[in-house]
Design an enzyme around this catalytic site. Structure first.
Site, mmCIF file in Angstrom:
data_model
loop_
_atom_site.group_PDB
_atom_site.id
_atom_site.type_symbol
_atom_site.label_atom_id
_atom_site.label_comp_id
_atom_site.label_asym_id
_atom_site.label_seq_id
_atom_site.Cartn_x
_atom_site.Cartn_y
_atom_site.Cartn_z
ATOM 1 N N SER A 81 37.423 39.728 47.214
ATOM 2 C CA SER A 81 37.896 38.770 46.224
ATOM 3 C C SER A 81 38.063 37.386 46.854
ATOM 4 C CB SER A 81 39.202 39.281 45.596
ATOM 5 O OG SER A 81 39.605 38.482 44.515
ATOM 6 N N ASP A 138 33.145 42.031 36.069
ATOM 7 C CA ASP A 138 34.313 41.487 36.758
ATOM 8 C C ASP A 138 35.054 40.507 35.843
ATOM 9 O OD1 ASP A 138 36.139 40.343 38.606
ATOM 10 O OD2 ASP A 138 34.739 40.705 40.243
ATOM 11 N N HIS A 183 36.791 44.881 39.519
ATOM 12 C CA HIS A 183 37.057 44.003 40.653
ATOM 13 C C HIS A 183 37.637 44.744 41.864
ATOM 14 C CE1 HIS A 183 37.702 40.026 42.380
ATOM 15 N NE2 HIS A 183 38.917 40.388 42.725
#
Length: 456
Positions: free
Chosen positions: A166, A405, A433
């Site tokens: 991320s 996502d 995610h």
């Protein structure tokens, strides 16, 4: 630069994992190396069996390093993640390094009470917080790399591999832009960053995915259309205070929708709705247990960087200007003041978004309200990416990209991926995610296969 390093007594975890905890002293501002310093914590995990089983009687220090960069911004590394994911990475003949990025975890933390203790005004707090983006996180990494690896005779052994989840992937792109000579290879999961100068285009894209996830939620739990409306009506008519003194408002309840972007998130939100309705039916109010569960589901009080710098992580020479708030205002489905007059219409939960009223509703964000306002309207943000350097990149980048996502828009990721040289992607609609937690083995297997760069 002279640097103080504190190394704690090593210990052994189950599975023959040697742990070395270190604190590194680094400048708050790298342009002022003699100015104030903070501590950066990094946990080194060394798989002793892999070191001994390499076939060359290699010492522990000969195992190449893989540095893990955490998501966020504003989160330290979860110990259980470092052990679980670490075990899988150790099988690839790495020793791993788990960094608490500056301001998080065991690194010198960012908390409202610390600013109050130091008696810093809003301007001083805002100025301080500007040093906690990806650019300085990468400088911290380079400082640590030099300490650990500069003694190696082989120039290639002075490089390391990084793994960014991320926001950690955003940091990886910054690393590739300005310090690629320190990198052997890059792995990214859910984190090729949009190459933008402000967050506006990010939220304009993501709000469409948040809408989609709301439709999935209400299709799965149609009774929650009326249930959520009933809860919001109650919150609108009552002053509800959660255990730590924050306010549970309409806006804060809708922020639970951030969970829609992770595996099981829709079900978790439904359970909170179900419990709240049961409370209202039984007691005519929300129970302590429910309020505590809501508080536990929202991490802004304990991770204020997540709120204060969430929009500025996209800024390069432009202001954020409460981008998510402005974007949401364009869509009536997210506005309770309008939806409540639409009979039987669902109100949409919001996603991974920061709003001005959060700095009133979250108790430990309140002292940061003035600084957040200053940062939201600040245009003096340095560059985070060098597109020309990225186009010429030779370091292998292996990325897992999630089509659905809700936090990092797929379309913007593809635009960015086209800029970065030597990128190979695993693109899947079977993970959200947090896929590295849910589908770790499959994702790692594919990423390491991509790393071989084998062609049919």
């Amino acid at each position: 630069m002279n640097m103080a390093v504190t190394q704690l007594e090593p210990y052994i975890l189950k599975g023959s994992i040697k742990v070395i905890d270190r604190f590194f002293s680094v400048p708050v501002d790298y342009t002022k190396p003699d100015g104030p310093h903070i501590r950066i914590f990094a946990r080194n995990l060394i798989p002793l069996d892999e070191a001994k089983g390499s076939g060359t009687d290699a010492a522990e220090s000969d195992l190449p390093y893989l540095l893990y960069l955490q998501g966020g911004p504003g989160f330290g590394v979860d110990l259980s993640l470092s052990v679980d994911l670490g075990n899988a990475l150790h099988k690839k003949k790495y020793q791993t390094l788990w960094l608490d990025p500056r301001g998080t975890g065991l690194s010198t933390p960012i908390t409202a009470d610390i600013f109050q203790t130091k008696k810093m005004d809003d301007e001083a707090i805002a100025k301080y917080l500007k040093h906690f983006r990806a650019d300085n996180i990468v400088r911290d990494c380079e400082t640590i790399r030099h300490f650990l690896l500069d003694g190696k005779k082989d120039p290639e052994a002075r490089k390391w591999t990084i793994f960014g989840q991320s926001f950690g992937g955003f940091c990886a792109a910054t690393y590739l832009s300005f310090h690629s000579d320190g990198l052997k290879e890059v792995f990214i999961t859910g984190g090729i960053p949009p190459m933008v100068d402000s967050p506006d285009s990010v939220y304009e894209a993501l709000v469409l995915k948040v809408e989609e996830r709301n439709k999935v939620y209400y299709a799965k739990y149609p009774q929650d259309v009326r249930n959520v409306r009933r809860i919001l009506g109650f919150l609108e008519d009552n002053n509800v205070v959660i255990p730590n003194g924050g306010n549970l408002t309409v806006s804060r309840w809708l922020q639970l929708g951030v969970q829609f972007g992770s595996h099981g998130g829709i079900d978790r939100v439904h359970q909170l709705v179900f419990r709240a309705i049961t409370d209202l039916d039984t007691f005519g109010k929300l129970s302590y247990g429910l309020l505590d569960s809501v508080q536990s589901a929202q991490s802004f009080d304990t991770n204020p960087i997540y709120a204060v710098l969430h929009e500025p992580i996209y800024c390069q020479g432009r202001m954020a200007g409460w981008s998510a708030h402005r974007t949401i205002q364009k869509n009536d489905r997210f506005i309770w003041g309008k939806v409540k007059f639409m009979r039987d219409a669902p109100i949409y939960f919001t996603g991974e978004m920061i709003f001005p009223d959060m700095f009133r509703d979250y108790r430990h964000l309140r002292p940061l309200q003035g600084a957040a306002e200053l940062l939201a309207h600040d245009e003096d943000w340095p560059m985070l990416y060098d597109k020309e350097a990225l186009k010429k990149n030779k370091v292998k980048v292996n990325a897992a990209t999630y089509y659905d996502d809700m936090y990092v828009d797929f379309g913007l990721v593809q635009e960015a991926a086209s800029v970065i040289g030597n990128v190979e992607q695993l693109i899947t609609n079977q993970s959200f995610h947090d896929g590295i937690r849910k589908h770790r083995d499959n994702i790692l297997t594919t990423l390491f296969d991509l790393s071989k760069r084998e062609r049919d």
